[in-house]
Design a protein around this motif. Structure first.
Motif, PDB file in Angstrom:
ATOM      1  N   VAL A 137       0.843  -1.202   0.000  1.00 12.38           N
ATOM      2  CA  VAL A 137       0.000   0.000   0.000  1.00 12.38           C
ATOM      3  C   VAL A 137       0.877   1.251   0.000  1.00 12.38           C
ATOM      4  CG1 VAL A 137      -0.404   0.289   2.513  1.00 12.38           C
ATOM      5  CG2 VAL A 137      -2.166   0.948   0.883  1.00 12.38           C
ATOM      6  N   THR A 138       2.024   1.185   0.681  1.00 18.03           N
ATOM      7  CA  THR A 138       2.930   2.342   0.692  1.00 18.03           C
ATOM      8  C   THR A 138       3.486   2.578  -0.714  1.00 18.03           C
ATOM      9  OG1 THR A 138       3.522   1.880   2.983  1.00 18.03           O
ATOM     10  CG2 THR A 138       5.025   3.284   1.758  1.00 18.03           C
ATOM     11  N   GLY A 139       3.954   1.517  -1.351  1.00 21.99           N
ATOM     12  CA  GLY A 139       4.514   1.649  -2.702  1.00 21.99           C
ATOM     13  C   GLY A 139       3.471   2.174  -3.683  1.00 21.99           C
ATOM     14  N   TYR A 140       2.273   1.629  -3.590  1.00 21.45           N
ATOM     15  CA  TYR A 140       1.204   2.027  -4.522  1.00 21.45           C
ATOM     16  C   TYR A 140       0.813   3.490  -4.285  1.00 21.45           C
ATOM     17  CZ  TYR A 140      -3.099   1.669  -7.233  1.00 21.45           C
ATOM     18  OH  TYR A 140      -4.080   1.851  -8.170  1.00 21.45           O
ATOM     19  N   ALA A 141       0.689   3.871  -3.005  1.00 23.33           N
ATOM     20  CA  ALA A 141       0.299   5.252  -2.679  1.00 23.33           C
ATOM     21  C   ALA A 141       1.351   6.236  -3.186  1.00 23.33           C
ATOM     22  CB  ALA A 141       0.119   5.387  -1.168  1.00 23.33           C
ATOM     23  N   ILE A 142       2.619   5.883  -3.038  1.00 21.05           N
ATOM     24  CA  ILE A 142       3.698   6.779  -3.496  1.00 21.05           C
ATOM     25  C   ILE A 142       3.652   6.913  -5.019  1.00 21.05           C
ATOM     26  CG2 ILE A 142       6.222   6.959  -3.748  1.00 21.05           C
ATOM     27  CD1 ILE A 142       6.465   5.775  -0.899  1.00 21.05           C
ATOM     28  N   GLN A 143       3.499   5.780  -5.700  1.00 18.23           N
ATOM     29  CA  GLN A 143       3.534   5.877  -7.169  1.00 18.23           C
ATOM     30  C   GLN A 143       2.307   6.616  -7.722  1.00 18.23           C
ATOM     31  OE1 GLN A 143       2.472   4.062 -10.228  1.00 18.23           O
ATOM     32  NE2 GLN A 143       0.630   3.317  -9.216  1.00 18.23           N
ATOM     33  N   GLU A 144       1.157   6.437  -7.096  1.00 21.36           N
ATOM     34  CA  GLU A 144      -0.044   7.159  -7.558  1.00 21.36           C
ATOM     35  C   GLU A 144       0.070   8.655  -7.245  1.00 21.36           C
ATOM     36  OE1 GLU A 144      -3.382   5.936  -8.900  1.00 21.36           O
ATOM     37  OE2 GLU A 144      -1.770   4.659  -9.654  1.00 21.36           O
ATOM     38  N   THR A 145       0.525   8.974  -6.033  1.00 18.48           N
ATOM     39  CA  THR A 145       0.577  10.375  -5.605  1.00 18.48           C
ATOM     40  C   THR A 145       1.588  11.175  -6.423  1.00 18.48           C
ATOM     41  OG1 THR A 145      -0.023   9.679  -3.386  1.00 18.48           O
ATOM     42  CG2 THR A 145       0.942  11.866  -3.582  1.00 18.48           C
ATOM     43  N   PHE A 146       2.746  10.571  -6.671  1.00 22.07           N
ATOM     44  CA  PHE A 146       3.805  11.331  -7.352  1.00 22.07           C
ATOM     45  C   PHE A 146       3.898  11.005  -8.844  1.00 22.07           C
ATOM     46  CE2 PHE A 146       5.064  11.216  -2.845  1.00 22.07           C
ATOM     47  CZ  PHE A 146       5.015  12.587  -2.606  1.00 22.07           C
ATOM     48  N   GLY A 147       2.922  10.257  -9.339  1.00 21.83           N
ATOM     49  CA  GLY A 147       2.860   9.979 -10.777  1.00 21.83           C
ATOM     50  C   GLY A 147       4.057   9.200 -11.302  1.00 21.83           C
ATOM     51  N   LEU A 148       4.610   8.299 -10.495  1.00 19.26           N
ATOM     52  CA  LEU A 148       5.724   7.465 -10.966  1.00 19.26           C
ATOM     53  C   LEU A 148       5.120   6.333 -11.797  1.00 19.26           C
ATOM     54  CD1 LEU A 148       7.556   7.117  -7.528  1.00 19.26           C
ATOM     55  CD2 LEU A 148       7.664   9.015  -9.153  1.00 19.26           C
ATOM     56  N   VAL A 149       5.843   5.872 -12.788  1.00 18.77           N
ATOM     57  CA  VAL A 149       5.264   4.787 -13.587  1.00 18.77           C
ATOM     58  C   VAL A 149       5.866   3.463 -13.116  1.00 18.77           C
ATOM     59  CG1 VAL A 149       4.873   3.925 -15.926  1.00 18.77           C
ATOM     60  CG2 VAL A 149       4.972   6.385 -15.494  1.00 18.77           C
ATOM     61  N   ILE A 150       5.126   2.800 -12.247  1.00 21.92           N
ATOM     62  CA  ILE A 150       5.597   1.517 -11.698  1.00 21.92           C
ATOM     63  C   ILE A 150       4.412   0.552 -11.758  1.00 21.92           C
ATOM     64  CG2 ILE A 150       6.711   0.368  -9.744  1.00 21.92           C
ATOM     65  CD1 ILE A 150       7.494   3.084  -8.627  1.00 21.92           C
ATOM     66  N   SER A 151       4.613  -0.596 -12.388  1.00 22.50           N
ATOM     67  CA  SER A 151       3.498  -1.540 -12.527  1.00 22.50           C
ATOM     68  C   SER A 151       3.183  -2.195 -11.179  1.00 22.50           C
ATOM     69  CB  SER A 151       3.860  -2.631 -13.537  1.00 22.50           C
ATOM     70  OG  SER A 151       4.888  -3.435 -12.988  1.00 22.50           O
ATOM     71  N   ARG A 152       2.016  -2.820 -11.093  1.00 23.21           N
ATOM     72  CA  ARG A 152       1.635  -3.528  -9.864  1.00 23.21           C
ATOM     73  C   ARG A 152       2.629  -4.641  -9.540  1.00 23.21           C
ATOM     74  NH1 ARG A 152      -3.797  -3.218  -7.829  1.00 23.21           N
ATOM     75  NH2 ARG A 152      -4.737  -1.367  -8.729  1.00 23.21           N
ATOM     76  N   GLU A 153       3.079  -5.349 -10.574  1.00 25.39           N
ATOM     77  CA  GLU A 153       4.016  -6.440 -10.365  1.00 25.39           C
ATOM     78  C   GLU A 153       5.327  -5.903  -9.800  1.00 25.39           C
ATOM     79  OE1 GLU A 153       2.190  -5.926 -13.032  1.00 25.39           O
ATOM     80  OE2 GLU A 153       1.108  -7.783 -13.476  1.00 25.39           O
ATOM     81  N   GLU A 154       5.743  -4.750 -10.318  1.00 31.11           N
ATOM     82  CA  GLU A 154       7.004  -4.143  -9.858  1.00 31.11           C
ATOM     83  C   GLU A 154       6.840  -3.627  -8.418  1.00 31.11           C
ATOM     84  OE1 GLU A 154      10.791  -3.554  -9.920  1.00 31.11           O
ATOM     85  OE2 GLU A 154       9.820  -4.530 -11.626  1.00 31.11           O
ATOM     86  N   ILE A 155       5.646  -3.135  -8.090  1.00 30.75           N
ATOM     87  CA  ILE A 155       5.409  -2.696  -6.707  1.00 30.75           C
ATOM     88  C   ILE A 155       5.543  -3.889  -5.750  1.00 30.75           C
ATOM     89  CG2 ILE A 155       3.571  -1.928  -5.120  1.00 30.75           C
ATOM     90  CD1 ILE A 155       2.863   0.137  -7.251  1.00 30.75           C
ATOM     91  N   ALA A 156       5.059  -5.047  -6.204  1.00 30.73           N
ATOM     92  CA  ALA A 156       5.201  -6.257  -5.380  1.00 30.73           C
ATOM     93  C   ALA A 156       6.682  -6.558  -5.152  1.00 30.73           C
ATOM     94  CB  ALA A 156       4.513  -7.440  -6.063  1.00 30.73           C
ATOM     95  N   LEU A 157       7.472  -6.470  -6.204  1.00 29.80           N
ATOM     96  CA  LEU A 157       8.905  -6.764  -6.073  1.00 29.80           C
ATOM     97  C   LEU A 157       9.601  -5.737  -5.174  1.00 29.80           C
ATOM     98  CD1 LEU A 157       9.469  -7.845  -9.763  1.00 29.80           C
ATOM     99  CD2 LEU A 157       9.952  -9.272  -7.760  1.00 29.80           C
ATOM    100  N   ILE A 158       9.176  -4.482  -5.281  1.00 29.36           N
ATOM    101  CA  ILE A 158       9.746  -3.437  -4.414  1.00 29.36           C
ATOM    102  C   ILE A 158       9.430  -3.768  -2.946  1.00 29.36           C
ATOM    103  CG2 ILE A 158       9.364  -1.012  -3.712  1.00 29.36           C
ATOM    104  CD1 ILE A 158       9.180  -0.400  -6.785  1.00 29.36           C
ATOM    105  N   GLY A 159       8.191  -4.194  -2.690  1.00 28.87           N
ATOM    106  CA  GLY A 159       7.791  -4.567  -1.330  1.00 28.87           C
ATOM    107  C   GLY A 159       8.633  -5.728  -0.810  1.00 28.87           C
ATOM    108  N   GLN A 160       8.831  -6.727  -1.666  1.00 28.42           N
ATOM    109  CA  GLN A 160       9.622  -7.884  -1.240  1.00 28.42           C
ATOM    110  C   GLN A 160      11.063  -7.451  -0.931  1.00 28.42           C
ATOM    111  OE1 GLN A 160      10.807 -10.623  -4.257  1.00 28.42           O
ATOM    112  NE2 GLN A 160      11.092 -12.333  -2.829  1.00 28.42           N
ATOM    113  N   ARG A 161      11.630  -6.584  -1.787  1.00 27.86           N
ATOM    114  CA  ARG A 161      13.015  -6.142  -1.561  1.00 27.86           C
ATOM    115  C   ARG A 161      13.104  -5.320  -0.277  1.00 27.86           C
ATOM    116  NH1 ARG A 161      13.092  -3.973  -7.126  1.00 27.86           N
ATOM    117  NH2 ARG A 161      13.007  -5.870  -8.374  1.00 27.86           N
ATOM    118  N   ALA A 162      12.072  -4.516  -0.012  1.00 33.81           N
ATOM    119  CA  ALA A 162      12.058  -3.730   1.229  1.00 33.81           C
ATOM    120  C   ALA A 162      12.126  -4.684   2.418  1.00 33.81           C
ATOM    121  CB  ALA A 162      10.799  -2.876   1.299  1.00 33.81           C
ATOM    122  N   GLU A 163      11.344  -5.752   2.346  1.00 33.57           N
ATOM    123  CA  GLU A 163      11.307  -6.725   3.445  1.00 33.57           C
ATOM    124  C   GLU A 163      12.645  -7.476   3.547  1.00 33.57           C
ATOM    125  OE1 GLU A 163       7.883  -7.826   4.771  1.00 33.57           O
ATOM    126  OE2 GLU A 163       8.833  -9.163   6.223  1.00 33.57           O
TER     127      GLU A 163
END
Ligand code: GLA
Length: 389
Positions: A137-163
């Motif tokens: 939800v953090t990754g998705y909120a950031i990309q929507e708010t700041f207009g970054l182009v990051i796919s849902r699949e990539e947001i999942a990978l970002i979340g996994q890397r954060a963890e």
């Protein structure tokens, strides 16, 4: 959506961070269940998760400063972070946010300052993935708010890397993935080696899935989760030395004699046994759900449980007691879900059987462990999304 809760949180947000013309935006990510394919998502296996209607939600608004001002409703705590972002042992809940910002920036984006409030109703440590929901939800909120182009699949990978990199749990991709791409009424089958996935809708008829929370809280970070992963990796190294064709432990198909010759430790052998037998059960469960053969699905769920308990050794006495009792009470199937060492049991049973189970189990569990278990009925729901306020 609970409108009272959202009104209270909006008021709280504005009293903490100020009322401006710009309202914060609200984003919500679900919890998840996993029907089959446990402890295989970091070994190239197939998993069958679905998003469910518990949630973590964040309110986010840019603040035109270099600070991230964060408030957790659960911990009733406000923290200001500035770069360089470091793990914060005093307020570890902020690590999920710092980890996501850091991983987004590693991809070449810039994440400007923002104010954020987080709340939710996923019971923590219950194996329903509150951490992954927070990351996604953090990754998705950031990309929507700041207009970054990051796919849902990539947001999942970002979340996994954060963890993996910031929080320190070497988790697989299943949780973040289903939370990012989930769809109402469907589960997905995800091949964790290729990240190819497809949606499935199964008609359950007179049957239902529900959850039982043992109330034993697990902590994946402090638990043996990372150790299990290491044992699987060292098993693969030894197997590959003799059979280089295998790239993932999940693919290994060897006779007992051939495995013997790989000189695995007893632990490595047991972990391998769970992972490869889970591959067979997953095929059976997918077929059974497609053809409506719930008896066979249920039998496989029990088998998965005992394999996780005896061979993978990630269960605990309380969870084993619940599954054992359910088996004696004649439910169709049940097993622990998620990382293990506590948390929830997923049950598959006939709808009209529920009233015969809950009171009996509540009583016997209370007598044995002096704890009241919770039963959760749920709906399969959408993945992460924006909610209008
Ligand atoms: C946790 C991890 C997942 C997965 C499960 C076990 O939920 O976050 O990646 O490994 O345990 O299947």
């Amino acid at each position: 959506m609970d409108s009272l809760r959202s009104k209270e949180n909006l008021n709280r947000f504005e009293s903490l961070f100020g009322k401006t013309k710009e309202l914060p935006r609200l984003f919500q990510a679900p919890a998840r269940i996993n029907i089959i394919g446990e402890h295989v998502d970091y070994l190239g296996g197939i998993v069958l998760p679905a998003a469910i209607d518990f949630f973590v939600e964040v309110y986010l608004r840019p603040n035109n400063t270099a600070s991230y001002n964060l408030h957790s409703v659960t911990y009733n705590e406000t923290v200001e972070l500035k770069k360089p972002l470091q793990p914060n042992s005093k307020s570890p809940w902020t690590d999920y946010i710092s980890g996501v910002i850091s991983e987004i920036e590693k991809k070449g984006h810039i994440v400007p300052g923002f104010d954020l409030l987080v709340d939710g109703n996923i019971p923590q440590g219950s194996g329903l993935s509150s951490s992954a929901a927070f990351e996604v939800v953090t990754g998705y909120a950031i990309q929507e708010t700041f207009g970054l182009v990051i796919s849902r699949e990539e947001i999942a990978l970002i979340g996994q890397r954060a963890e993996n990199n910031f929080v320190g749990t070497k988790c697989g991709i299943m949780d973040q993935f289903i939370i990012a791409v989930g769809k109402k009424d469907d589960c997905i089958s995800l091949n964790t080696s290729t990240l190819k996935y497809s949606y499935h809708h199964f008609e359950l008829g007179n049957n239902e899935f529900y959850l039982i929370n043992s109330k034993v809280k697990h902590s994946l970070k402090d638990s043996a989760y990372n150790k299990r992963r290491e044992e699987c990796e060292s098993a693969l190294v030894k197997i590959k030395a003799k059979y280089p064709k295998f790239t993932h432990l999940y693919e290994v198909e060897l006779s007992d004699k051939e495995l013997d010759e790989c000189h695995l430790t007893n632990e490595e052998l047991k972990r391998t046994k769970h992972v490869t037998s889970e591959r067979e059960r997953t095929k059976i469960v997918i077929d059974g759900l497609e053809t409506g053969d719930f008896k066979t699905v249920g039998t496989s769920l029990f088998q998965t449980h005992w394999s996780l308990s005896k061979d993978f050794e990630v269960s605990c006495p309380e969870i084993d007691f619940i599954v054992d009792s359910l088996q004696s009470l004649g439910v169709t199937g049940a097993r622990m879900i998620g990382g293990g060492f506590g948390g929830c049991v997923l049950v598959l049973d006939m709808k009209d059987h529920f009233s015969k189970i809950d009171a009996v189990l509540k009583k016997s569990y209370q007598q044995k462990f002096n704890v009241e278990i919770d039963f959760y009925k749920f709906q399969i729901s959408d993945g992460v999304k924006e909610i209008s306020i």
